[in-house]
Each structure stands twice: as structure tokens, then as C-alpha cells.
Design an enzyme around this catalytic site. Sequence first.
Site, mmCIF file in Angstrom:
data_model
loop_
_atom_site.group_PDB
_atom_site.id
_atom_site.type_symbol
_atom_site.label_atom_id
_atom_site.label_comp_id
_atom_site.label_asym_id
_atom_site.label_seq_id
_atom_site.Cartn_x
_atom_site.Cartn_y
_atom_site.Cartn_z
ATOM 1 N N LYS A 53 0.839 -1.207 0.000
ATOM 2 C CA LYS A 53 0.000 0.000 0.000
ATOM 3 C C LYS A 53 0.869 1.251 0.000
ATOM 4 C CE LYS A 53 -3.831 -2.336 2.337
ATOM 5 N NZ LYS A 53 -4.520 -2.663 3.596
ATOM 6 N N GLN A 97 -4.246 -0.894 9.655
ATOM 7 C CA GLN A 97 -4.288 -2.271 9.157
ATOM 8 C C GLN A 97 -4.881 -3.201 10.221
ATOM 9 O OE1 GLN A 97 -3.562 -3.180 6.040
ATOM 10 N NE2 GLN A 97 -3.885 -5.349 6.373
ATOM 11 N N ASP A 120 -10.845 3.432 4.220
ATOM 12 C CA ASP A 120 -11.227 2.022 4.291
ATOM 13 C C ASP A 120 -12.748 1.856 4.244
ATOM 14 O OD1 ASP A 120 -9.477 -0.144 4.364
ATOM 15 O OD2 ASP A 120 -8.838 0.264 6.422
HETATM 16 N N1 GUN Z 1 -6.944 -6.349 6.690
HETATM 17 C C1 GUN Z 1 -7.402 -7.143 5.702
HETATM 18 N N2 GUN Z 1 -8.074 -6.409 4.794
HETATM 19 C C2 GUN Z 1 -8.027 -5.130 5.214
HETATM 20 C C3 GUN Z 1 -8.536 -3.908 4.692
HETATM 21 O O1 GUN Z 1 -9.176 -3.844 3.645
HETATM 22 N N3 GUN Z 1 -8.274 -2.800 5.417
HETATM 23 C C4 GUN Z 1 -7.589 -2.849 6.583
HETATM 24 N N4 GUN Z 1 -7.400 -1.701 7.233
HETATM 25 N N5 GUN Z 1 -7.101 -3.953 7.093
HETATM 26 C C5 GUN Z 1 -7.326 -5.091 6.406
#
Ligand code: GUN
Length: 299
Positions: A53, A97, A120
Site C-alpha cells: 500500500k 491495518q 477504508d
Molecule cells: N486487513 C485485511 N483487509 C483489510 C482492509 O481492507 N483494510 C484494513 N485496514 N485492514 C485489512
Amino acid sequence: MAEVIDGKKVAAEVTAKVKALTAELAGKGKGQPGLAVVIVGEDPASQVYVASKSRTAKECGFLSLQHTLPADTSEQALLKLIGNLNSDPAIHGILVQLPLPAHIDAGKVIQAIAPAKDVDGFHFINVGKLGTGETETAFVPCTPAGSMLLIERMHGKDLSGLSAVVLGRSNIVGKPMANLLLAANATVTIAHSRTRDLPALARTADILVAAVGRPEMVRGDWVKPGATVIDVGINRIPAPEKGEGKSRLVGDVAYEEAAAIAGAITPVPGGVGPMTIAMLMANTVISAYLAAGLERPSF
Ligand code: GUN
């Protein structure tokens, strides 16, 4: 054989648009989009996702900040960091995350993120907007948003008359996916581990989305002939045929079996996975445009 839906290609198109919008923003003297990614602890899979990311954000021309905090970080310290990011005008997107260590209340942390920076799409404000069909002003969670773009490539934006079955009811994928499909006029069923006769229900779907987190659970005979199959799963399984201790990635769908029956299918890897990161970039550039008082770009 089914058409293979190339998520890498569509993701590259989304990222190219994000780059162009970022350059345009700078050209207007409005600065650059800023994305802050926060990770707590050392979960190896999370570290790989977060690194990817941050890297893509830099490639898009964003200000990309990564906060890597030790596993024993207190909830209070994390909430304080989020408060600082909320009030930092250089930051337009905040992503914490998941999963977080057990001693931290993930719900409390997510709700502490300013809804306008919640790229998100997990804050109640954004969940509520999506649930009431306000998709034009919501931040939509990245994986379902990306899956929806792939579905649009096959069926267009209006899914009137089509039946969609979503396997899985998580807040991150299943529920928002169902809401997006509903907003596009599909007739939607959410199925899960307590559903009776999953294969029979799955076989009614013109659009079948698998988000259960179980390797290759969806077999060929779960698929209606000609259906579009979207495989959200990313599961690492042992692959002794590649050598001792080796592994490989598979989806929630038994790919070869399903591809023989489906009309179109996403592969793993290279299907939904690349779309998730691309949509995070899209949400962040949208946030920067809104913060600059400009019209919301669409993807
Ligand atoms: N962990 C697994 N998928 C995601 C996501 O889409 N966003 C976040 N913040 N954590 C994750």
C-alpha cells in the site's frame, strides 16, 4: 471455458487515473494527496500488504506515511496518533491495518478515524451511507469496491434482473459487497456458514461472489453455467508438488472446476487482490479532491 477477468489490468487503469488526478491537483496548486498507513505488531501477511500500500501510494505521487508501532502499543497511544492524523491537513486518508492485537478494541479505533479520512470505509458514517444507497458520497471499502468495478466490466452499471449471491457476511467484504450489488439493482442473497444447502443456492447466482476465507470451498458444481464468479479469497496452502515446505496461493473457488462452467471468473492471484490497493488509492485521491473543495472524481 470462462473469460478470465484480468484484475491486474483493471487495477493498472485505476492507478493510471489516480496518477493523472494527482498531477491535475498539483497543477491547480492544491498540493498532493496524503495517505497514512498504521500497522501495530508484526503479523507477516499484514506487513506485506502494508508495504505494498505504501509503495503504490508513492508511485501515485502521494505523500505516503507509514507508522509502524510495536505490538505492545497501548490503545490510548494509538487513539492519540489517530487524533493527530485527523487534524493534520496534509493527510487525506488514514488506514489502520487489521487485525489489531487483542488488547486493542479495533471497533473503538476505527470509529476514532474522521469519516472524511476513512478511506477504508469502515466508519459507521460511511457504512450507513452505503447501507442507505448514498454510494455517491460514501467511502466504500476497497475490496468490494474493486470487485464491483470488475463486475461492471462484465455487466455494466445496471444489474437489473440479475441474481447475485454473496458467500460470506463479514463487515469488510460480504455486507458492503451485498449493499453495492443492491444499489446496482441486483437481486441479492447473502449466504454464510449457517445457510442450508449452499451449493444449491450458489447455483442460482448470475453473479457469485466468494468471500468465505476457505481454500477452494466453491466447487464447479456450485456454479450456474455462464455465471460471473468473483473470488475474493487469498489463501496460502501447502504445495508439496513444488518441493518440500513450498506453498501456493488459492482462492475460495476451485478455479479449474469453476472456470469450466462459468462465463467469466477472476483468478487468484491477479483478480480481486490488485483491485483492493488500487481502490485505496482511488479513495485517497477522492478525499484530497473533496478537501480541496473540488468535485468528487468517479471511478
Ligand atoms: N486487513 C485485511 N483487509 C483489510 C482492509 O481492507 N483494510 C484494513 N485496514 N485492514 C485489512
